[in-house]
Design a protein around this motif. Structure first.
Motif, short mmCIF file in Angstrom:
data_model
loop_
_atom_site.label_atom_id
_atom_site.label_comp_id
_atom_site.label_asym_id
_atom_site.label_seq_id
_atom_site.Cartn_x
_atom_site.Cartn_y
_atom_site.Cartn_z
N VAL A 548 0.85 -1.21 0.00
CA VAL A 548 0.00 0.00 0.00
C VAL A 548 0.88 1.25 0.00
N ALA A 549 0.65 2.11 -0.98
CA ALA A 549 1.41 3.36 -1.07
C ALA A 549 0.55 4.58 -0.79
N VAL A 550 -0.75 4.47 -0.96
CA VAL A 550 -1.63 5.63 -0.79
C VAL A 550 -2.89 5.20 -0.04
N VAL A 551 -3.31 6.03 0.89
CA VAL A 551 -4.63 5.90 1.51
C VAL A 551 -5.34 7.23 1.28
N GLN A 552 -6.43 7.17 0.55
CA GLN A 552 -7.12 8.40 0.10
C GLN A 552 -8.53 8.44 0.70
N CYS A 553 -8.91 9.59 1.21
CA CYS A 553 -10.28 9.85 1.66
C CYS A 553 -10.94 10.86 0.73
N PRO A 554 -12.27 10.95 0.76
CA PRO A 554 -12.94 11.87 -0.17
C PRO A 554 -12.63 13.34 0.10
N GLN A 555 -12.74 14.10 -0.93
CA GLN A 555 -12.76 15.56 -0.79
C GLN A 555 -14.17 15.93 -0.33
N ALA A 556 -14.28 16.56 0.80
CA ALA A 556 -15.61 16.87 1.36
C ALA A 556 -15.65 18.33 1.79
N HIS A 557 -16.85 18.79 2.14
CA HIS A 557 -17.03 20.22 2.36
C HIS A 557 -17.88 20.51 3.59
N ARG A 558 -17.77 21.72 4.08
CA ARG A 558 -18.52 22.18 5.24
C ARG A 558 -19.10 23.55 4.94
N GLU A 559 -19.99 23.97 5.83
CA GLU A 559 -20.57 25.32 5.78
C GLU A 559 -21.26 25.59 4.45
N TRP A 560 -21.95 24.57 3.93
CA TRP A 560 -22.66 24.74 2.67
C TRP A 560 -24.18 24.71 2.83
N GLN A 561 -24.66 24.29 3.98
CA GLN A 561 -26.08 24.01 4.13
C GLN A 561 -26.97 25.24 3.91
N HIS A 562 -26.48 26.41 4.22
CA HIS A 562 -27.33 27.61 4.14
C HIS A 562 -26.86 28.57 3.05
N ASN A 563 -26.09 28.07 2.12
CA ASN A 563 -25.61 28.87 1.01
C ASN A 563 -25.93 28.10 -0.28
N ALA A 564 -26.82 28.64 -1.11
CA ALA A 564 -27.33 27.90 -2.26
C ALA A 564 -26.21 27.49 -3.21
N PHE A 565 -25.22 28.40 -3.44
CA PHE A 565 -24.15 28.06 -4.38
C PHE A 565 -23.25 26.98 -3.80
N ARG A 566 -22.84 27.16 -2.54
CA ARG A 566 -21.99 26.13 -1.92
C ARG A 566 -22.73 24.80 -1.86
N ARG A 567 -24.03 24.84 -1.66
CA ARG A 567 -24.81 23.61 -1.56
C ARG A 567 -24.79 22.83 -2.88
N MET A 568 -25.03 23.55 -3.99
CA MET A 568 -25.09 22.84 -5.28
C MET A 568 -23.72 22.32 -5.67
N THR A 569 -22.66 23.06 -5.36
CA THR A 569 -21.32 22.57 -5.71
C THR A 569 -20.89 21.45 -4.78
N ASN A 570 -21.29 21.50 -3.52
CA ASN A 570 -20.96 20.41 -2.60
C ASN A 570 -21.48 19.09 -3.12
N TRP A 571 -22.74 19.06 -3.54
CA TRP A 571 -23.32 17.80 -4.02
C TRP A 571 -22.75 17.41 -5.38
N GLU A 572 -22.33 18.39 -6.17
CA GLU A 572 -21.70 18.04 -7.46
C GLU A 572 -20.38 17.32 -7.22
N TYR A 573 -19.55 17.83 -6.28
CA TYR A 573 -18.31 17.14 -5.94
C TYR A 573 -18.60 15.75 -5.37
N ASP A 574 -19.62 15.68 -4.52
CA ASP A 574 -19.89 14.45 -3.80
C ASP A 574 -20.18 13.28 -4.73
N GLY A 575 -20.79 13.58 -5.89
CA GLY A 575 -21.13 12.53 -6.83
C GLY A 575 -19.94 11.71 -7.24
#
Length: 867
Positions: A548-575
């Protein structure tokens, strides 16, 4: 360890064979269903008469290219086996026709072509009179063909020509018009010896099944008008027929089967009712396509090669060659289907059938597209468009199959073969020393300090944190971070690098030089991330496996729940992290991301460190480690959360950089991915060759958009040179858009824990990046070096900019496509199925650019995105 026995292997082999054969058989059954024989009333007598235009396949009377006498003789000899009467339209152009027809015992209803040019009209009339006097097989004549319908001459002028012909000839004289011309001009009836009417149900949008009845109704209406003016005057049906190909006209569908059905029914009815008629027409005339639309080329009983399109007895098949095409499609798909079924027999049966059907459908479309041109009379412009479209459609099919494979594996796998969870280390388990590297450039100090505080709270003993400030010029930004590192203690070290080459990779390479010698693992995070306290404790145990050479976790986000733009981009990354990374992880082919990643230090150093020649050094490192034979582990747990891009400009810029870097890697490492000697596995090569195909699709989208706009401009401004593409070429494109949209939405609903509203918003965000990705692809293909542009995670300005400044190119393309749609509607393109499909494609092409405008507006309306 599970032992696979020979009976199990044989069982899976036969299962793969069975599924493959079933799908191939289903393909042949579908071709057979679409080409099932039509049972039509037989006709065994002579055809009443045939309208005859003598031009050969590549001849054009509008360009003064006429057939030779030998060609005319060959045609008339052929037609004499089917009828003893011909109708011609011009006497000046091919005066040999009556003489040759007489030799074969045929009578001729000779025509004079009358139009708006008086000099030509005089030549035609003189030629008609001369032919009628010299050929006793001319039993009647037609002066003018649809002259009133076209508006070439006023009625009174046409009457003058008719009266002159009647005065000089001893055979009956008429002119040919559709019913409404006779209805509006009943005085014309008095100046003809018989009334010649054209009744073509196709042009009246009449379904084929009602067409014969429609013709009889038209004749009845005309009979009533004629009897009011000249009782008992004969009526001749100068043109009656049905086209075999071309554009659908509402309920009227051109096809060989429909042409055969209409004509054979008509022959029987006309014989029973004693109707005098001429079929429109004897032989297909491809030159007419340029003056009357595509369908005008396909009215013949014979094609342009002088072959009968259908038999007058027995069943009729739309495509007599369908068995060969079906067999070719099945054979083309057979080996790929069997290979897939054999290698992925663990998938649920529904998934196997689905993907094999997709492969078979793709093969059928390829065979269909390759043979389709031979069903049409294509002009050089048509061939040019086809040659441009075919590679594009091939690329579209590949993209569809790649997306379909991901869809199948995610939806119908029984389990993940490579699934990694958080570890629970034993109390006495040794902790590898971890060197955490945090590279930053011009980041808000309060954001970086928050990240450092989360690192200070890690539930782990054996680690250090190296902060690498890369070329931040303003001391007020980097000095507070330096001071905070000093407060946090000896585990935290700060380095200010200015000037420093190599962008982020250069800074990280410096970090390797100053890393504690005890470090076994190098972890990298972005400057805006808050990490979970158990990040290192729950994951470093994977490095006990030396592969094993790499252990990778997802790129994730915070403070998006009440901001429409951050919310839509958060779920786009999550896919991607919920879908694509699992799909790639099955074959040890994940994309390494430069945050929330841990790398074995020795593997990183031994393979050359971070590559400074690419602006996607993280993805390149992952590929390089795979090439060196290492394992990469993906753990789908949110071990840290950062901020989404601050606005749409930053969002676009990041994706352009990723696309540019992908092309740099593709060009530099292409040999690794295509060479059979490469240590990369087939699965790894597949994912790194095809993983960016969807981005190539965005580049292709831009190319097709520009071509479509230019073609539309040509159709609107120069319709004599530019025609609507055949709808058969457009259907696969529409199907691709629908399939791709369906794949994405279904996968989101299955794998991503968001609402329908968030799914749609994420789709809008994703589509809005299309132009940015296309720019990155083309720049990466043309340029060698790119600039690492920092992705802004917060906005520190007072006045908001115009929301559409970041999407000015998308705005121009969107408005241009809307203008094209309006132009098509105003130029009557909406009246044809090809026109409506073309408008639908233009609208589909506009969706990504409209999505970018929506994304930019949402970002603007979401307020300051500092979070």
């Amino acid at each position: 360890m599970t032992v696979v026995t020979a009976p199990v292997v044989r069982k899976s082999l036969w299962r793969a064979i069975a599924v493959t054969v079933l799908v191939a058989a289903a393909n042949i059954a579908l071709w057979a269903f679409l080409n099932r024989p039509a049972h039509i009333a037989d006709w065994r007598g002579d055809i009443g008469g045939l309208a005859y235009n003598p031009s050969q396949r590549y001849q054009d009377p509008t360009k003064l290219i006429f057939p030779s006498e030998a060609e005319l003789d060959s045609d008339i000899r052929l037609l004499s086996h089917y009828t003893h009467r011909l109708r011609t339209y011009s006497s000046y152009e091919n005066p040999q026709i009556p003489r040759i027809a007489r030799f074969y015992g045929m009578s001729v209803m000779a025509g004079a072509w009358i139009e708006g040019r008086a000099e030509r009209n005089e030549r035609e009339l003189a030629a008609l009179i001369a032919l009628a006097r010299n050929n006793d097989n001319i039993d009647r004549v037609i002066v003018g063909n649809e002259v009133i319908l076209r508006g070439d001459l006023p009625v009174r002028k046409l009457i003058q020509y008719l009266d002159r012909a009647r005065a000089q000839l001893h055979v009956p004289v008429s002119t040919a018009e559709p019913l409404d011309s006779w209805q509006r001009n009943p005085e014309l009836i008095r100046h003809v010896d018989f009334v010649t009417v054209h009744v073509l149900p196709y042009w009246e949008r009449v379904p084929r099944k009602d067409a014969v009845g429609f013709v009889l109704g038209q004749l009845k209406s005309l009979r009533e008008i004629v009897d009011q003016v000249s009782p008992g005057k004969p009526i001749v049906l100068g043109e009656v027929g049905w086209p075999s190909n071309g554009d659908r006209r509402e309920h009227a569908q051109p096809s060989i089967a429909d042409e055969a059905h209409f004509l054979r029914d008509w022959f029987n009815v006309a014989a029973r009712e004693h109707i005098d008629y001429y079929v429109m027409e004897a032989i297909d005339q491809p030159w007419k396509e340029q003056i009357g639309g595509r369908v005008e080329a396909y009215w013949g009983v014979f094609n342009a090669a002088r072959e009968p399109k259908f038999a007058l007895t027995g069943t009729v098949i739309e495509d007599p060659l369908w068995p060969w095409k079906a067999a070719a499609a099945s054979l083309l798909a057979l080996l790929p289907m069997f290979w897939f079924a054999r290698h992925f027999i663990r998938f649920r049966v529904t998934g196997l059938f689905f993907f094999l059907l997709l492969v078979q459908l793709s093969a059928s479309i390829l065979v269909w597209m390759a043979t389709l041109p031979y069903d049409f009379y294509l002009s050089p412009l048509d061939w040019t468009m086809l040659l441009l479209l075919f590679p594009a459609q091939l690329a579209i099919i590949l993209i569809l199959l790649i997306n379909g494979f991901e869809f199948t594996e995610v939806i119908w796998r029984p389990f993940w073969l490579r699934e990694f969870k958080l570890l629970t280390p034993a109390p006495d388990e040794p902790q590898p020393f971890v060197s955490i590297h945090l590279a930053c450039y011009n980041e808000p100090p309060e954001m970086v300090i928050l990240t450092l505080d989360s690192l200070a709270a890690l539930d782990y003993d054996n680690y250090e944190v190296i902060v690498l400030d890369n070329n931040t010029r303003n001391p007020e930004i980097w000095q507070p971070v330096q001071a905070h590192c000093e407060r946090l203690g000896a585990k935290f070290r700060f380095y200010h690098l200015e000037p420093w080459p190599g962008f982020k990779a250069g800074a990280l390479n410096y970090g390797l030089e100053v890393t504690d010698p005890r470090a076994e693992v190098v972890a990298v995070i972005d400057a805006d991330y808050e990490v979970r306290s158990d990040w290192l404790r729950a994951l470093t145990g994977y490095f006990h496996n030396p592969r094993v050479a790499v252990v990778q976790c997802p790129q994730a986000h915070r403070e998006w729940q009440h901001n429409a733009f951050r919310r839509m981009t958060n779920w786009e990354y999550d896919g991607f992290f919920r879908i694509g990374m699992h799909h790639r992880n099955e074959r040890n082919a994940i994309i390494q991301h430069g945050t929330m990643t841990m790398v074995r230090r020795s593997a990183l150093v031994d393979t050359g460190g971070w590559s400074e020649w690419t602006i996607c050094e993280d993805a390149e490192l992952g590929l390089r480690l795979m090439h060196a034979g290492h394992e990469l582990v993906y753990v789908d747990e949110l071990m840290g959360k950062g901020l989404t891009p601050a606005d749409f400009k930053a969002y676009k810029s990041q994706r352009t950089r990723w696309a540019f870097g992908a092309m740099q890697i593709m060009k530099a490492r292409l040999g690794w991915m295509v060479s059979r000697r490469s240590p990369l596995s087939r699965g790894q090569r597949f994912h790194f060759l095809t993983g960016w195909f969807s981005w190539f699709g965005d580049a292709l989208h831009l190319v097709f958009t520009l071509m479509a706009m230019l073609w539309t401009l040509g159709m609107v401004l120069a319709p004599q040179y530019f025609m609507l593409p055949m709808y058969l070429f457009l259907v696969p494109l529409i199907g691709f858009f629908l399939f791709k949209a369906a794949f994405g939405i279904i996968l989101y609903r299955v794998r991503v824990p968001c609402s329908w509203r968030d799914t749609i918003a994420a789709s809008v965000a994703s589509m809005g990046l299309s132009h940015a990705i296309a720019n990155g692809i083309f720049q990466g293909l043309w340029r060698r070096k790119g600039e690492f542009v920092r992705t802004a995670k917060s906005r520190r300005i007072g006045k908001k900019p115009n929301p559409f400044m970041a999407v000015s190119e998308e705005l121009l393309l969107f408005l241009a496509l809307i203008a094209c749609i309006v132009g098509m509607i105003n130029s009557s393109g909406i009246n044809y199925i090809e026109g409506r499909l073309w408008i639908a494609i233009l609208a589909a092409q506009a969706i990504p650019y409209g999505s970018a405008l929506i994304g930019a507006w949402v970002a603007h309306r979401s307020g300051d995105a500092a979070g």
